[in-house]
Design a protein around this motif. Structure first.
Motif, PDB file in Angstrom:
ATOM      1  N   GLU A   1      19.073  12.663  27.212  1.00  0.00           N
ATOM      2  CA  GLU A   1      19.418  11.440  27.942  1.00  0.00           C
ATOM      3  C   GLU A   1      20.033  11.864  29.274  1.00  0.00           C
ATOM      4  O   GLU A   1      21.158  12.380  29.305  1.00  0.00           O
ATOM      5  N   VAL A   2      19.281  11.681  30.346  1.00  0.00           N
ATOM      6  CA  VAL A   2      19.753  12.077  31.677  1.00  0.00           C
ATOM      7  C   VAL A   2      20.429  10.852  32.307  1.00  0.00           C
ATOM      8  O   VAL A   2      19.772   9.843  32.584  1.00  0.00           O
ATOM      9  N   GLY A   3      21.722  10.942  32.508  1.00  0.00           N
ATOM     10  CA  GLY A   3      22.486   9.780  32.985  1.00  0.00           C
ATOM     11  C   GLY A   3      22.458   9.647  34.497  1.00  0.00           C
ATOM     12  O   GLY A   3      22.128  10.598  35.225  1.00  0.00           O
ATOM     13  N   PRO A   4      22.809   8.441  34.989  1.00  0.00           N
ATOM     14  CA  PRO A   4      22.903   8.231  36.439  1.00  0.00           C
ATOM     15  C   PRO A   4      23.859   9.251  37.062  1.00  0.00           C
ATOM     16  O   PRO A   4      24.890   9.582  36.474  1.00  0.00           O
TER      17      PRO A   4
ATOM     18  N   GLY B   1      14.623  16.122  36.727  1.00  0.00           N
ATOM     19  CA  GLY B   1      14.943  15.752  38.108  1.00  0.00           C
ATOM     20  C   GLY B   1      16.348  15.159  38.223  1.00  0.00           C
ATOM     21  O   GLY B   1      16.998  14.887  37.212  1.00  0.00           O
ATOM     22  N   ALA B   2      16.800  14.971  39.461  1.00  0.00           N
ATOM     23  CA  ALA B   2      18.087  14.306  39.700  1.00  0.00           C
ATOM     24  C   ALA B   2      17.924  12.823  39.373  1.00  0.00           C
ATOM     25  O   ALA B   2      16.884  12.238  39.676  1.00  0.00           O
ATOM     26  N   ASN B   3      18.939  12.239  38.772  1.00  0.00           N
ATOM     27  CA  ASN B   3      18.866  10.797  38.475  1.00  0.00           C
ATOM     28  C   ASN B   3      19.723  10.033  39.492  1.00  0.00           C
ATOM     29  O   ASN B   3      20.945   9.964  39.359  1.00  0.00           O
ATOM     30  N   ALA B   4      19.040   9.484  40.509  1.00  0.00           N
ATOM     31  CA  ALA B   4      19.743   8.735  41.558  1.00  0.00           C
ATOM     32  C   ALA B   4      19.705   7.242  41.259  1.00  0.00           C
ATOM     33  O   ALA B   4      20.082   6.429  42.108  1.00  0.00           O
ATOM     34  N   SER B   5      19.229   6.862  40.075  1.00  0.00           N
ATOM     35  CA  SER B   5      19.151   5.437  39.735  1.00  0.00           C
ATOM     36  C   SER B   5      20.438   5.012  39.023  1.00  0.00           C
ATOM     37  O   SER B   5      21.361   5.810  38.848  1.00  0.00           O
ATOM     38  N   THR B   6      20.461   3.754  38.579  1.00  0.00           N
ATOM     39  CA  THR B   6      21.670   3.271  37.890  1.00  0.00           C
ATOM     40  C   THR B   6      21.463   3.227  36.379  1.00  0.00           C
ATOM     41  O   THR B   6      22.321   2.753  35.640  1.00  0.00           O
ATOM     42  N   ALA B   7      20.292   3.697  35.911  1.00  0.00           N
ATOM     43  CA  ALA B   7      19.995   3.642  34.472  1.00  0.00           C
ATOM     44  C   ALA B   7      19.694   5.039  33.948  1.00  0.00           C
ATOM     45  O   ALA B   7      19.372   5.949  34.721  1.00  0.00           O
ATOM     46  N   ARG B   8      19.790   5.191  32.637  1.00  0.00           N
ATOM     47  CA  ARG B   8      19.483   6.513  32.063  1.00  0.00           C
ATOM     48  C   ARG B   8      17.976   6.768  32.013  1.00  0.00           C
ATOM     49  O   ARG B   8      17.171   5.827  32.035  1.00  0.00           O
ATOM     50  N   ARG B   9      17.625   8.053  31.940  1.00  0.00           N
ATOM     51  CA  ARG B   9      16.229   8.459  31.708  1.00  0.00           C
ATOM     52  C   ARG B   9      16.209   9.171  30.365  1.00  0.00           C
ATOM     53  O   ARG B   9      16.891  10.181  30.180  1.00  0.00           O
TER      54      ARG B   9
END
Ligand SMILES: O=C(O)CCC(=O)C(=O)O
Length: 266
Positions: A96-99, A184-192
């Protein structure tokens, strides 16, 4: 359509778009969330594991739904052609890749195996996207063709130019273990969210020791294909035997196994 196994041979990776039933994706997400909560899984301790990333290892021991992942025909059929049908499950991990997560250093999954490169595939990984993958949320980055390089990424190559995996939830990225890649970098506001299903050739040591990670009674209840994938079998009727018997006989005493000694005639 190009055969995905041929694409892996040529580019180092292939994307199986919407290969997984949405009912299964939903069940996996629920089971991961339950386990992340129950075990209070912390963020990783370094930039490789991810300071905003949570990982849940040994998924087969966590919930019965995970038994559907390594044997999924849409994926296993490709992996068996990249490796061979005697391949093993090497590890099964949720990520789980967090924001706010930064990009993981590029690496090759077979980087710890001291064989001269390039070589044919000896490990093959399937990353199951359980949320949409985008450039913004950290869809796995890949370096096309890098499975043909003569080395794994060195320190100064861990941020080499790469492409993001952009694909909807339910898709699977399959790649040759020598491919340079990283979260990748997570620049969003949701998890991947993803499951990493790592397979290896039957003559290699598994990344997570499945024979100790899973109680034998649990393995006995698995379908035969999954029993073989976790290691209750042999490679070419020889590697992995116990007293000339296949471990398959330890979970199913009635099974007839093709051991090498039975093939040798006087
Ligand atoms: O999360 C990803 O996209 C890739 C993770 C990965 O390659 C790893 O942890 O070894």
């Amino acid at each position: 359509m190009v055969d995905p196994a041929e694409r892996v041979a040529h580019d180092g990776y292939a994307i199986l778009e919407r290969a997984i039933e949405s009912e299964l994706v939903a069940g996996l997400v629920e089971a991961i969330d339950r386990a992340l909560d129950a075990l209070a899984v912390p963020f990783g301790a370094n930039e490789f594991l991810g300071l905003r990333t949570r990982r849940l290892f040994n998924l087969l021991a966590r919930d019965p739904v995970f038994a559907r992942v390594p044997v999924h025909p849409a994926v296993l059929g490709v992996v068996e052609r990249v490796l061979d049908p005697e391949c093993l499950l090497s590890s099964l991990t949720a990520v789980e890749v967090g924001p706010g997560e930064t990009a993981q250093p590029l690496h090759a999954d077979d980087g710890s195996i001291p064989l001269p490169k390039p070589h044919g595939p000896i490990t093959c990984t399937a990353i199951w996207a359980l949320t949409d993958f985008s450039e913004a949320n950290g869809g796995t980055r890949v370096v096309p063709g890098s499975h043909r390089a003569d080395h794994s990424p060195r320190k100064d190559e861990r941020a080499a130019p790469s492409l993001p995996t952009v694909t909807p939830a339910g898709s699977v990225l399959v790649y040759h273990g020598s491919l340079w890649h990283g979260g990748g970098a997570n620049a969003s506001t949701a998890r991947r969210l993803a499951i990493i299903c790592n397979y290896c050739a039957g003559f290699l040591r598994q990344e997570e020791c499945q024979l100790l990670a899973l109680p034998r009674e649990q393995v006995a209840a698995f379908p035969p294909r999954l029993q073989a994938l976790v290691g209750y079998g042999t490679y070419k009727g020889l590697l992995g035997h116990v007293d000339q018997q296949s471990p398959a006989e330890w979970v199913d005493p009635g099974v007839r196994t093709d051991m090498v000694w039975r093939r040798i005639r006087r």
